[in-house]
Design an enzyme around this catalytic site. Structure first.
Site, mmCIF file in Angstrom:
data_model
loop_
_atom_site.group_PDB
_atom_site.id
_atom_site.type_symbol
_atom_site.label_atom_id
_atom_site.label_comp_id
_atom_site.label_asym_id
_atom_site.label_seq_id
_atom_site.Cartn_x
_atom_site.Cartn_y
_atom_site.Cartn_z
ATOM 1 N N CYS A 1 -20.133 69.527 -32.915
ATOM 2 C CA CYS A 1 -19.432 69.746 -31.548
ATOM 3 C C CYS A 1 -19.391 69.140 -30.423
ATOM 4 O O CYS A 1 -18.529 69.381 -29.350
ATOM 5 C CB CYS A 1 -20.143 71.177 -31.340
ATOM 6 S SG CYS A 1 -21.720 71.031 -30.301
ATOM 7 N N ASN B 1 1.512 78.592 -29.843
ATOM 8 C CA ASN B 1 1.125 78.730 -31.335
ATOM 9 C C ASN B 1 -0.284 79.118 -31.623
ATOM 10 O O ASN B 1 -0.826 79.084 -32.568
ATOM 11 C CB ASN B 1 1.224 77.282 -31.914
ATOM 12 C CG ASN B 1 1.231 77.299 -33.543
ATOM 13 O OD1 ASN B 1 2.192 78.005 -34.030
ATOM 14 N ND2 ASN B 1 0.512 76.742 -34.169
ATOM 15 N N THR B 2 -0.463 80.180 -30.596
ATOM 16 C CA THR B 2 -1.984 80.644 -30.839
ATOM 17 C C THR B 2 -1.743 81.810 -31.675
ATOM 18 O O THR B 2 -3.035 82.596 -31.980
ATOM 19 C CB THR B 2 -2.670 81.015 -29.459
ATOM 20 O OG1 THR B 2 -1.662 81.709 -28.571
ATOM 21 C CG2 THR B 2 -2.807 79.894 -28.610
ATOM 22 N N SER C 1 0.857 82.051 -23.833
ATOM 23 C CA SER C 1 1.759 82.414 -22.678
ATOM 24 C C SER C 1 1.343 83.785 -22.387
ATOM 25 O O SER C 1 0.789 84.597 -23.261
ATOM 26 C CB SER C 1 2.995 82.106 -22.889
ATOM 27 O OG SER C 1 3.355 82.915 -24.122
ATOM 28 N N GLU D 1 -37.956 75.918 -38.487
ATOM 29 C CA GLU D 1 -37.469 77.390 -38.783
ATOM 30 C C GLU D 1 -38.299 78.464 -38.004
ATOM 31 O O GLU D 1 -37.762 79.545 -37.775
ATOM 32 C CB GLU D 1 -37.950 77.589 -40.165
ATOM 33 C CG GLU D 1 -37.102 76.816 -41.235
ATOM 34 C CD GLU D 1 -37.520 76.978 -42.619
ATOM 35 O OE1 GLU D 1 -36.972 77.411 -43.370
ATOM 36 O OE2 GLU D 1 -38.807 76.649 -42.980
#
Length: 1412
Positions: free
Chosen positions: A154, A342-343, A428, A1344
């Site tokens: 990330c 384009n989302t 948008s 862990e």
């Protein structure tokens, strides 16, 4: 069609200052694939493909020629309508000042950004920011030095988000940083070290505070208690219990302050508070950043008016620059969707296969991007991004009268929670509204505010009022096919209007709303009589819902309690939530609808009382419900024991050394399997999985797939040259399903093609014919009913449980369910299989925690000896136990494809398929019968554990072993019986996950302690304390000896550091003063077994080579997945060889160098390989010792050269043979673990009883890690493991349909903890003066155990719910299963609103999901 053929220009944009020209750009290609495959820039990562994780974040810079500083009249006339110009106007003036930075820098998700929409833009990736080969950027340096990287997958996205912020604001505030990172997910670190690195860019006033929280001076010198910033708006109240200073608790806080001062003075002499020295940092120098390419400025001014047209194989995209052209296109192609960010279209194409032959991009039309102010309010262009709108509103409301700005503040509040920063930059306003999805928040708020939509077509313009009629159904609007949304009018708020907006989601930020609501009421001036009312809800139906009857019936009524009573009754009727509503939670949704209105009622009543027009007297204890939880940037203190002064300064062991790959991770240079360059002739494979849970396979028909372009072959069981199975511990599992499928998601065949897209599309066309079989079931309860269990079953018993139960004063019988968990490692599973073309050799570059198993399974499938299969593992982008078993099967399938085609084959699972195929943590059901005395002493417990193992055994039996072996935790229960049963169901097989059954086993016994305390009327920590192991030598229930002293020390120190008793009193005061907000606190100890209970796995091997130049190459059997095993190995080698860490390098994990290695798991990696590295280095030093003694003044390099010329081997293997751990299950005894890691944790939470939302206020952890080899890495593991536990116990909820289909298959549906979920104060302390003689340099494994500490939040939440129920006269006990989601919290806080929402059902409705 003339419009489509008119202009077709090559695509021109810049990447990291380099001009990119694409003559045949494909509209379907997104920036992520372009960067990685064509530009060779692999620093930008694929994490989900839907904009939900931030791993693919890049910066885009764009220029618009009209953006200049000009002054205009208040409004001007456009050819189509009055267009009000951009920017907030001066109050009471007739001029509007327009001020622009001509170049705008913003982050985007490269996985959603089509490259054709970047024409004329400049892209900067992490490689363009800085490099280890040239110069690091300060952002990269500081995240690395602050230990803000673990697996590192990330990290490039984090770097780009922060870098872009600094490009826009070189001196950001902490709030700026929080907003910039809200669209980035990290699964490893727990976020705190990332913030620590980035907050160094803030001004000093932003980071001041307690010296233990990263500030400069001590609390007493600062005049604060260190828990509040100087700018905190609540500085007039006690931060601990929220009551005014000088009241009852003030003296307690003074005591607390003195205690903190003493701690500061005490610890500075023994332990360090600072393991991230931030001195000598690179200064931020904006002049060194890449400039916006001048060529693009010229191009923008010269060609900005031209339309663009790009034609791909399947899709054509037109980008008009003029409104008239757009209207002509829409008239000719009414079904063509319009897009800006384009989302919406992007995820639908990826996830649902939605295909549009023509797409129109409207982001270049100035009228659609205008943001203007007029006499009546704001007009925002439909193509304006959400971020631009947010920035505009922030500037405007800062100067606007409060009364007029209420609506805009409401929209700001909405935008803050809407998606992440990257999505807001892309999406948008018009797209959000016209998606017609009621879970999108803008719809309800804009409808409530009486906004107006201006739509336009070639036929003219018309206005549409924003209301429920705009959305006739899900995904549909009342716009005509040829119409375009031009703009939206958002009016000023008027006097005597009150507005509000509410939402509840799985996560407060970066999550779709479960329910949202927009409300507005206007009252007659000078009165409390309702003149108009708007109440809109999203998420309670398929579309936006207006409470029409409610709004009509309440007009003319006074705003009082009678109105509230009737309103709730009307809303109950208006909001008809179907039990089969998409997403489920019908009763909860209806409860939220009523609860939201109650909040609105209180808000309006308070405002009216302040105006003096209402006599409604709200109780003071109600008012806290009106204030939403504030998301705070996590801070805290970390401490560890300093190394002895006698230790040589050159010895790195015990020092907080930075992760060896940190700089490479921060620059994007660190390579993961899918970052490796394409192999010549490389193919791609895509799995075809079952859509039925239990069925016979009648036929597999790949004929359509084989006809598609680029498809090479389809492989299935018949193509496997060896054995179609994965063998593990004498249990076999098919690679390809042959005769029948036994779960949804089982691999049946796979398509191999020239490209990823071709393989994916072809796989969708493969036809599988099934015949359904019976039985089919998915839940633990149904498995019990069908007696469907795997063998073996486990049982361990201490004492005489049955006799003790008969003698107990009290008996408790109860159960607790604990849901599963998805690994959600940032890097999905995959590999590259490369045939060598000789002797059947094959290399695999694979993301696995267990390279030896992968090698073995591949060899078995190919019918080839293991010595011809070589697995290479550079690093993993997270593993958490999920990359042990399933990756071996995927590797074998991919290797079969490579073997059949003779070409390299690359497999990279998409996120949805990864979640479907690989599964995760086992759901558990714990049933118990407990005997206890009235003083809280537990004398007997009989516990049976059921786990949902799925359709195959996998590692389920060993996971159940661990659960049963951890059932005592730290408690000496004299009579204890545990039984473990793994249920066989028709779900994908569950597998290993960090903790490996430990968290489930521990949670059940902690539930026992909690419920006993409740029934005895005692504080839970007192019951825990009295039942704890305390003798110097104790024995577990399976008779393994151990000393609990350090566990007790951790427990005592944790309670002391957490100020447990004082805070408990403060919580009691808070709860008594707040009706709809409650707090809870909980603490638990932990005893966690380290190592494998199967003793043969407790081994490690290493190979150490010394070269003539003095450099050292270390290879070992462990895999680096973020835990820092390579860093610790280098530290160990550096100590033994007495050479600098810089002279030592670890290249990769390779089965050709270290064979038969155990998996990197069980918190045992450093223990095993560290000892092996030490062994190898000691062998080398013994060989070099005579030379050193003979020439003591020589350098290391001279000794090494002398050894070479004297024919002394400079290569050595090391081996560690661990302890013979084992359990005799017939006797129920044995030494199951190498040793125990101890710890304790205390957490405080606050819940909103009306919504179920909760806030994690503070967590204190004390962990016994022995003598830490690297405190920075160990603290990072503690924090990261704990935050993963936060997800496990509070928000991560897997949903399966009644047909056994996994519904939560991506970050949109499945939420892991984000920055907003981390406790505002997270303190981690490593226990001082602890030594572990069993392990390397007296250290302990810690990977862990911290996961279980998330249970403290669960029990704190349960305590807070109990307070709410007690106040309402509801007695204990009450059920609460894990995770404690908002829905469960709200529905457990039963009140009049939950009763109203109770469904009237005959029980025949099909539920949305089932509890497996």
């Amino acid at each position: 069609m003339s419009d489509l053929n008119a202009v077709s220009r090559e695509l021109i944009f810049f990447v990291n200052g380099k001009k990119m020209i694409e003559k045949n750009a494909d509209p379907e290609e997104v920036l992520l694939s372009y960067l990685r495959r064509k530009a060779g820039l692999t620093g930008t990562k694929y994490g989900c493909g839907t904009g939900g994780c931030g791993a693919c974040t890049v910066m885009v810079s764009s220029y618009s020629g009209h953006q200049e500083r000009v002054m205009y009249p208040f409004f001007v006339l456009s050819t189509t309508r009055w267009i009000f110009l951009n920017k907030a106007f001066l109050k009471n003036k007739s001029l509007c000042i327009l001020t622009f930075d001509p170049c705008r820098h913003y982050t985007v998700n490269a996985c959603l950004q089509p490259i054709v929409t970047l024409h004329g833009a400049a892209v900067v990736t992490v490689e363009g920011v800085g490099s280890t080969r040239t110069k690091l950027h300060p952002v990269q340096e500081r995240i690395a030095k602050a230990h803000g990287t673990q697996c590192g997958f990330c990290t490039p996205g984090m770097v780009m988000s922060m870098y872009t912020l600094l490009r826009n604001k070189p001196r950001p505030t902490m709030e700026d940083i929080k907003e910039a990172l809200c669209g980035n997910i990290c699964r490893c670190t727990g976020y705190r070290p990332i913030i620590d690195g980035f907050k160094t860019f803030c001004g000093r006033e932003e980071t001041s505070g307690c010296c233990q929280n990263g500030g400069g001076k001590c609390c007493m010198e600062n005049g604060t208690n260190g828990s509040k910033s100087n700018s905190d708006e609540e500085s007039d109240v006690c931060p601990k219990c929220q009551v005014p200073w000088g009241s009852l608790c003030c003296c307690c806080c003074c005591v607390h302050l003195i205690y903190k001062l003493l701690i500061c003075c005490f610890v500075l002499g023994q332990i360090s508070q600072e393991f991230s020295p931030m001195d000598d940092l690179l200064p931020l120098d904006p002049s060194q950043d890449l400039i916006f390419p001048p060529e693009l400025l010229i191009m923008e001014k010269k060609f900005s008016g031209d339309a663009l047209h790009f034609q791909g194989q399947r899709v054509s995209l037109v980008a008009p620059s003029e409104l008239l052209h757009l209207l002509e296109l829409k008239a000719e192609h009414p079904s063509a969707p319009l897009t800006v960010g384009n989302t919406t279209i992007g995820p639908k194409r990826l996830l649902k296969g939605v295909h549009h032959p023509l797409v129109v991009y409207v982001g270049r039309i100035s009228e659609l991007r205008a943001v203007t102010w007029g006499e009546n309010g704001l007009t925002v262009g439909a193509a304006c991004s959400l971020s631009v709108l947010k920035e505009e509103l922030e500037k405007a409301v800062a100067e606007m009268e409060e009364e007029r700005a209420r609506a805009y503040r409401l929209i700001l509040q909405t935008l803050q929670c809407l998606a992440g920063k990257q999505i807001r930059n892309m999406a948008s306003v018009g797209g959000n509204l016209l998606s017609a999805d009621s879970k999108y928040d803008l719809g309800s708020v804009m409808a409530a505010l009486d906004c107006t939509l201006h739509v336009i077509s070639k036929d003219g313009m018309r206005d549409i009022h924003m209301n429920e009629k705009l959305f006739p159904d899900f995904g549909k609007t009342s716009l005509r096919p040829n119409e375009v949304l031009l703009s939206i009018d958002i009016p000023y708020s008027k006097p005597w209007e009150s507005v509000a907006w509410y939402r509840q989601a799985q996560r407060r930020e970066f999550a779709f709303a479960i329910v949202n609501a927009g409300m507005k009421v206007a009252v007659r001036e000078g009165t409390d009589i309702v003149e108009s009312l708007n109440v809109y809800y999203g998420g309670v139906g398929s579309t936006l819902v207006k409470c029409g009857r409610t709004c009509q019936q309440l007009v003319g009524r006074r705003w009082g309690e009678d109105l509230l009573t009737d309103a709730c009754r009307f809303i109950k009727e208006d909001v008809d939530v179907s039990l089969s509503i998409h997403g489920g939670r019908a009763e909860y949704r209806k409860t939220l609808a009523i609860s939201f209105f109650f909040k609105f009622y209180m808000q309006v009543a308070l405002e009216m009382r302040e105006r003096g027009v209402s006599d409604v007297d709200l109780p003071l204890e109600y008012l806290s419900a009106l204030k939403p939880f504030k998301n705070e940037v996590p801070q805290g203190q970390q401490s560890y024991q300093l190394v002895s002064e006698a230790q040589p300064s050159a010895d790195p062991v015990g020092h907080p050394s930075m992760h060896q790959s940190a700089f490479q991770q921060a620059t994007g240079e660190a390579k993961y399997y899918d970052d490796l360059p394409p192999v010549k002739g490389e193919l791609f494979i895509f799995m075809v999985t079952s859509t039925r849970a239990h069925a016979k396979i009648i036929n597999i028909d790949p004929s359509e797939a084989l006809k598609m372009p680029g498809v090479v072959t389809c492989i299935s069981a018949g193509d496997v040259p060896g054995a179609n199975r994965r063998l593990f511990m004498n249990y076999t599992e098919e690679l390809f399903a042959t005769e029948e499928v036994i779960c949804v998601g089982q691999i049946i065949c796979a398509v191999v093609a020239e490209s990823r897209e071709q393989a994916r599309r072809a796989a969708e066309t493969v036809q599988i014919t099934y015949q359904d079989l019976q039985p089919v079931f998915f839940t633990i309860q149904d498995a019990i009913k069908h007696k469907s269990f795997f063998e073996p079953r486990r049982k361990v018993e201490r004492g005489d449980v049955d006799a003790a139960l008969k003698m107990a004063e009290q008996i408790l019988e109860d159960e607790i369910y604990m849901g599963g968990q998805e690994h959600f490692y940032m890097e999905t599973q995959g590999l590259i299989a490369v045939p060598k073309g000789e002797n059947e050799e094959m290399d695999l570059f694979v993301s696995t925690q267990h390279a030896a198993l992968t090698q073995e399974v591949v060899g078995t499938a190919l019918g080839i000896a293991s010595n011809k299969i070589t697995c290479h593992v550079k690093r993993l982008g997270g593993g958490f136990g999920g990359k042990v078993m399933k990756i071996a099967s995927l590797s074998a399938i991919t290797a079969v494809a490579a073997h059949k085609t003779g070409r390299a084959v690359r497999c990279c699972l998409e996120r949805g398929d990864d979640m479907l195929i690989t599964s995760g943590r086992h759901p558990f059901l714990g049933k118990y019968k407990v005997g206890y005395n009235r003083d809280g002493t537990i004398i007997a417990a009989d516990i049976i554990y059921y786990s949902n193992g799925g359709c195959t055994l996998d590692e389920s039996s060993f996971i159940m072993d661990k659960a049963v072996l951890h059932m005592d935790n730290g408690y000496k229960i004299p009579n204890l019986r545990g039984r473990g049963v793994v249920c066989k169901t028709y779900l994908p097989s569950y597998t290993a996950f960090r903790g490996f059954g430990g968290p489930q086993g521990l949670t059940v016994i902690e539930s026992v302690l909690h419920e006993v305390a409740v029934r005895c009327g005692l504080p839970p920590e007192k019951v825990r304390d009295m039942n704890m192991y305390r003798e110097e030598l104790c024995h577990t229930h399976y008779k393994q000896p151990f000393c609990p002293t350090n566990m007790v020390r951790c427990w005592d120190e944790c309670l002391e550091r957490a100020d447990y008793q004082e805070r408990l009193r403060s919580i009691q005061l808070f709860n008594s003063a707040n009706r709809w907000r409650k707090r809870g606190i909980a603490a638990v100890p932990q005893k966690f077994g380290v190592g494998f209970s199967k003793g043969f796995y407790n081994q490690g091997a290493a190979l150490v080579n010394i070269f003539k130049d003095g450099s050292v190459l270390v290879t070992h059997g462990g895999t680096e997945m973020g835990q820092g095993i390579h860093t610790k190995a280098v530290q160990i080698a550096s100590r033994v060889l007495n050479v600098p860490m810089a002279s030592i390098f670890i290249k990769e994990t390779c089965t050709g160098n270290v064979p038969n290695a155990a998996p990197s798991a069980a918190s045992f990696g450093t223990d095993s390989v560290g000892m092996a590295v030490k062994d190898a280095c000691e062998k080398l030093m013994r060989r070099l010792k005579p030379l050193m003694e003979k020439n003591p003044r020589n350098t290391w390099k001279q000794w090494v050269n002398d050894a070479f010329f004297q024919k002394i081997s400079l290569s050595a293997t090391g081996f560690f043979m661990g302890p013979p751990t084992n359990v005799d299950w017939e006797k129920g005894e044995g030494a199951a673990y190498y040793y125990f890691t101890y710890g304790a944790c205390c957490s405080e939470v606050e819940i909103d009883c009306l919504t179920g939302d909760h806030k994690n206020i503070r967590t204190d952890i004390v962990m016994d890690v022995g003598k830490s080899i690297n405190p920075a890495l160990d603290i990072g593991q503690v924090e990261g493991g704990f935050v993963q536990g936060v997800g496990l116990y509070t928000i991560e909820e897997l949903q399966f349909s009644p047909a056994g289909v996994l519904l939560t298959r991506g970050p949109s549906q499945y939420k892991v903890p984000a920055l907003c979920d981390v406790p505002a104060q997270l303190n981690v302390h490593l226990l001082a003066d602890s030594e572990n003689p069993c392990a390397i340099y007296m250290s302990k494994g810690v990977g862990e155990p911290p996961v279980f500490f998330g249970a403290t939040l669960f029990f704190a939440i349960k305590a807070a719910i109990a307070e709410a129920r007690r106040e309402r006269g509801l007695g204990e006990p009450f059920p609460l299963s894990s995770p404690a989601t908002a829905e469960k919290i709200r529905m457990a806080c039963q009140d009049q609103f939950t009763e109203m929402a109770s469904p009237q059902t005959n029980g025949t409705a099909t539920p949305w999901c089932i509890q497996v």
